[in-house]
Design a protein around this motif. Structure first.
Motif, PDB file in Angstrom:
ATOM      1  N   CYS A 238      23.865  -6.586  95.543  1.00  0.00           N
ATOM      2  CA  CYS A 238      24.901  -6.866  94.542  1.00  0.00           C
ATOM      3  C   CYS A 238      26.281  -6.842  95.179  1.00  0.00           C
ATOM      4  CB  CYS A 238      24.820  -5.859  93.396  1.00  0.00           C
ATOM      5  SG  CYS A 238      23.286  -5.921  92.445  1.00  0.00           S
ATOM      6  N   TRP A 239      26.487  -5.860  96.082  1.00  0.00           N
ATOM      7  CA  TRP A 239      27.762  -5.819  96.825  1.00  0.00           C
ATOM      8  C   TRP A 239      27.929  -7.114  97.623  1.00  0.00           C
ATOM      9  CZ3 TRP A 239      31.810  -2.243  97.799  1.00  0.00           C
ATOM     10  CH2 TRP A 239      32.646  -2.587  98.867  1.00  0.00           C
ATOM     11  N   ASP A 240      26.863  -7.519  98.338  1.00  0.00           N
ATOM     12  CA  ASP A 240      26.950  -8.719  99.166  1.00  0.00           C
ATOM     13  C   ASP A 240      27.278  -9.955  98.338  1.00  0.00           C
ATOM     14  OD1 ASP A 240      26.424  -7.398 101.537  1.00  0.00           O
ATOM     15  OD2 ASP A 240      24.272  -7.751 101.450  1.00  0.00           O
ATOM     16  N   ILE A 241      26.626 -10.107  97.202  1.00  0.00           N
ATOM     17  CA  ILE A 241      26.881 -11.275  96.350  1.00  0.00           C
ATOM     18  C   ILE A 241      28.347 -11.310  95.928  1.00  0.00           C
ATOM     19  CG2 ILE A 241      26.353 -12.401  94.150  1.00  0.00           C
ATOM     20  CD1 ILE A 241      23.506 -11.142  94.422  1.00  0.00           C
ATOM     21  N   GLY A 242      28.838 -10.173  95.436  1.00  0.00           N
ATOM     22  CA  GLY A 242      30.232 -10.107  94.986  1.00  0.00           C
ATOM     23  C   GLY A 242      31.218 -10.262  96.121  1.00  0.00           C
ATOM     24  N   ALA A 243      30.917  -9.637  97.267  1.00  0.00           N
ATOM     25  CA  ALA A 243      31.841  -9.691  98.399  1.00  0.00           C
ATOM     26  C   ALA A 243      31.911 -11.090  99.003  1.00  0.00           C
ATOM     27  CB  ALA A 243      31.424  -8.677  99.458  1.00  0.00           C
ATOM     28  N   ILE A 244      30.775 -11.765  99.102  1.00  0.00           N
ATOM     29  CA  ILE A 244      30.772 -13.135  99.627  1.00  0.00           C
ATOM     30  C   ILE A 244      31.565 -14.059  98.709  1.00  0.00           C
ATOM     31  CG2 ILE A 244      29.305 -15.156 100.080  1.00  0.00           C
ATOM     32  CD1 ILE A 244      27.154 -13.088 101.034  1.00  0.00           C
ATOM     33  N   ALA A 245      31.337 -13.929  97.406  1.00  0.00           N
ATOM     34  CA  ALA A 245      32.076 -14.762  96.457  1.00  0.00           C
ATOM     35  C   ALA A 245      33.573 -14.480  96.535  1.00  0.00           C
ATOM     36  CB  ALA A 245      31.561 -14.518  95.043  1.00  0.00           C
ATOM     37  N   ALA A 246      33.943 -13.208  96.685  1.00  0.00           N
ATOM     38  CA  ALA A 246      35.359 -12.840  96.760  1.00  0.00           C
ATOM     39  C   ALA A 246      35.992 -13.335  98.055  1.00  0.00           C
ATOM     40  CB  ALA A 246      35.499 -11.330  96.649  1.00  0.00           C
ATOM     41  N   PHE A 247      35.295 -13.137  99.164  1.00  0.00           N
ATOM     42  CA  PHE A 247      35.835 -13.554 100.454  1.00  0.00           C
ATOM     43  C   PHE A 247      36.069 -15.058 100.493  1.00  0.00           C
ATOM     44  CE2 PHE A 247      35.159 -15.294 104.704  1.00  0.00           C
ATOM     45  CZ  PHE A 247      36.136 -14.623 105.425  1.00  0.00           C
ATOM     46  N   PHE A 248      35.095 -15.809  99.994  1.00  0.00           N
ATOM     47  CA  PHE A 248      35.256 -17.256 100.051  1.00  0.00           C
ATOM     48  C   PHE A 248      36.234 -17.766  99.001  1.00  0.00           C
ATOM     49  CE2 PHE A 248      31.811 -16.995 102.995  1.00  0.00           C
ATOM     50  CZ  PHE A 248      32.157 -17.987 103.905  1.00  0.00           C
ATOM     51  N   GLY A 249      36.516 -16.972  97.981  1.00  0.00           N
ATOM     52  CA  GLY A 249      37.621 -17.320  97.094  1.00  0.00           C
ATOM     53  C   GLY A 249      38.921 -17.357  97.883  1.00  0.00           C
ATOM     54  N   MET A 250      39.104 -16.352  98.771  1.00  0.00           N
ATOM     55  CA  MET A 250      40.279 -16.333  99.638  1.00  0.00           C
ATOM     56  C   MET A 250      40.241 -17.511 100.616  1.00  0.00           C
ATOM     57  SD  MET A 250      41.450 -13.570 102.538  1.00  0.00           S
ATOM     58  CE  MET A 250      40.108 -14.110 103.615  1.00  0.00           C
ATOM     59  N   SER A 251      39.085 -17.738 101.215  1.00  0.00           N
ATOM     60  CA  SER A 251      38.948 -18.845 102.156  1.00  0.00           C
ATOM     61  C   SER A 251      39.277 -20.178 101.489  1.00  0.00           C
ATOM     62  CB  SER A 251      37.525 -18.875 102.710  1.00  0.00           C
ATOM     63  OG  SER A 251      37.342 -19.956 103.598  1.00  0.00           O
ATOM     64  N   ASN A 252      38.773 -20.365 100.265  1.00  0.00           N
ATOM     65  CA  ASN A 252      39.061 -21.588  99.516  1.00  0.00           C
ATOM     66  C   ASN A 252      40.562 -21.800  99.364  1.00  0.00           C
ATOM     67  OD1 ASN A 252      36.377 -20.925  97.106  1.00  0.00           O
ATOM     68  ND2 ASN A 252      36.266 -21.798  99.163  1.00  0.00           N
ATOM     69  N   ARG A 253      41.275 -20.738  99.034  1.00  0.00           N
ATOM     70  CA  ARG A 253      42.721 -20.853  98.796  1.00  0.00           C
ATOM     71  C   ARG A 253      43.467 -21.155 100.090  1.00  0.00           C
ATOM     72  NH1 ARG A 253      41.715 -22.062  93.802  1.00  0.00           N
ATOM     73  NH2 ARG A 253      41.207 -20.303  92.448  1.00  0.00           N
ATOM     74  N   LEU A 254      43.044 -20.531 101.207  1.00  0.00           N
ATOM     75  CA  LEU A 254      43.712 -20.782 102.484  1.00  0.00           C
ATOM     76  C   LEU A 254      43.522 -22.226 102.936  1.00  0.00           C
ATOM     77  CD1 LEU A 254      42.878 -17.530 104.501  1.00  0.00           C
ATOM     78  CD2 LEU A 254      45.127 -18.266 103.672  1.00  0.00           C
ATOM     79  N   VAL A 255      42.292 -22.727 102.815  1.00  0.00           N
ATOM     80  CA  VAL A 255      42.018 -24.099 103.229  1.00  0.00           C
ATOM     81  C   VAL A 255      42.805 -25.081 102.355  1.00  0.00           C
ATOM     82  CG1 VAL A 255      40.230 -25.864 103.368  1.00  0.00           C
ATOM     83  CG2 VAL A 255      39.764 -23.573 104.228  1.00  0.00           C
ATOM     84  N   THR A 256      42.871 -24.793 101.061  1.00  0.00           N
ATOM     85  CA  THR A 256      43.631 -25.653 100.157  1.00  0.00           C
ATOM     86  C   THR A 256      45.123 -25.583 100.470  1.00  0.00           C
ATOM     87  OG1 THR A 256      41.971 -25.377  98.421  1.00  0.00           O
ATOM     88  CG2 THR A 256      44.151 -26.127  97.735  1.00  0.00           C
ATOM     89  N   LEU A 257      45.600 -24.387 100.779  1.00  0.00           N
ATOM     90  CA  LEU A 257      47.001 -24.205 101.153  1.00  0.00           C
ATOM     91  C   LEU A 257      47.363 -25.052 102.367  1.00  0.00           C
ATOM     92  CD1 LEU A 257      49.711 -22.518 100.933  1.00  0.00           C
ATOM     93  CD2 LEU A 257      48.645 -20.925 102.557  1.00  0.00           C
TER      94      LEU A 257
END
Length: 203
Positions: free
Chosen positions: A157-176
């Protein structure tokens, strides 16, 4: 290096990149045949490059209790699609196809995982990833029980949430940065290898 992969300043050549970062780029180039644009984009900030990939590797390369590599990449695709991140959908969609050996799975997840014909385990996994990272929902006891019912542990459950959270940041950086996916990602894993081709590669 082409400035078209980022709105921000990039090193002109790999020789300008710190040695440890250059080695990381050359290692992935040797394995994949090209350097993913996100590596070049993040070279704009070497310290952040190191921190980003250290956490990326800690999440994605860690031997989880039951989460497979394909499942982790499925989480990335579902989250990135909701964040409208073309780079991550295309790049990690390629990894979904490769790890799952299913050429259609990533596209179906990106559009709507609820009608993608997934197992209950995978549907619930992606429901929770989106609940956690996109809908800003809490990790309740009810969610834990539902996830455990389909075979996930508390660490999963930690992994699922952490992966989703981390790639939320990654998504924003790539879009930026306005970083596009490498052309190579689009075709990776689309056509299953023929038996004779696989045999040649193992000899």
């Amino acid at each position: 290096m082409s400035v078209s992969i980022s709105r921000f300043t990039l090193p002109e050549t790999l020789e300008e990149v710190p040695e440890d970062i250059r080695e990381a780029m050359l290692a992935v180039q040797e394995k994949a045949g090209f350097v993913p644009n996100v590596f070049l984009m993040l070279a704009h900030r070497p310290q952040e490059f190191r921190a980003f990939f250290a956490y990326h590797d800690a999440l994605m390369d860690r031997a989880s209790d039951t989460l497979t590599k394909a499942e982790k990449e499925m989480i990335v695709v579902a989250t990135s699609a909701r964040n409208r991140c073309l780079y991550c959908v295309v790049a990690h969609g390629a990894l979904v196809r490769i790890y799952s050996k299913d050429p259609l799975l990533a596209d179906n997840i990106a559009i709507n995982h609820r009608v993608a014909g997934l197992s209950e385990r995978h549907r619930l996994m992606l429901d929770f990833a989106l609940h956690s990272a996109i809908e800003l929902g809490e990790f309740s006891t009810e969610w834990q029980m539902r996830l455990e019912t389909v075979g996930f542990t508390l660490d999963d459950c930690w992994d699922i949430g952490a992966i989703a959270a981390f790639f939320g940041m990654s998504n924003r950086l790539v879009t930026l940065a306005g970083t596009p996916p490498n052309a190579e990602f689009y075709t990776m894993g689309r056509v299953p290898k023929q038996p004779e081709e696989s045999a040649r590669q193992t000899t």
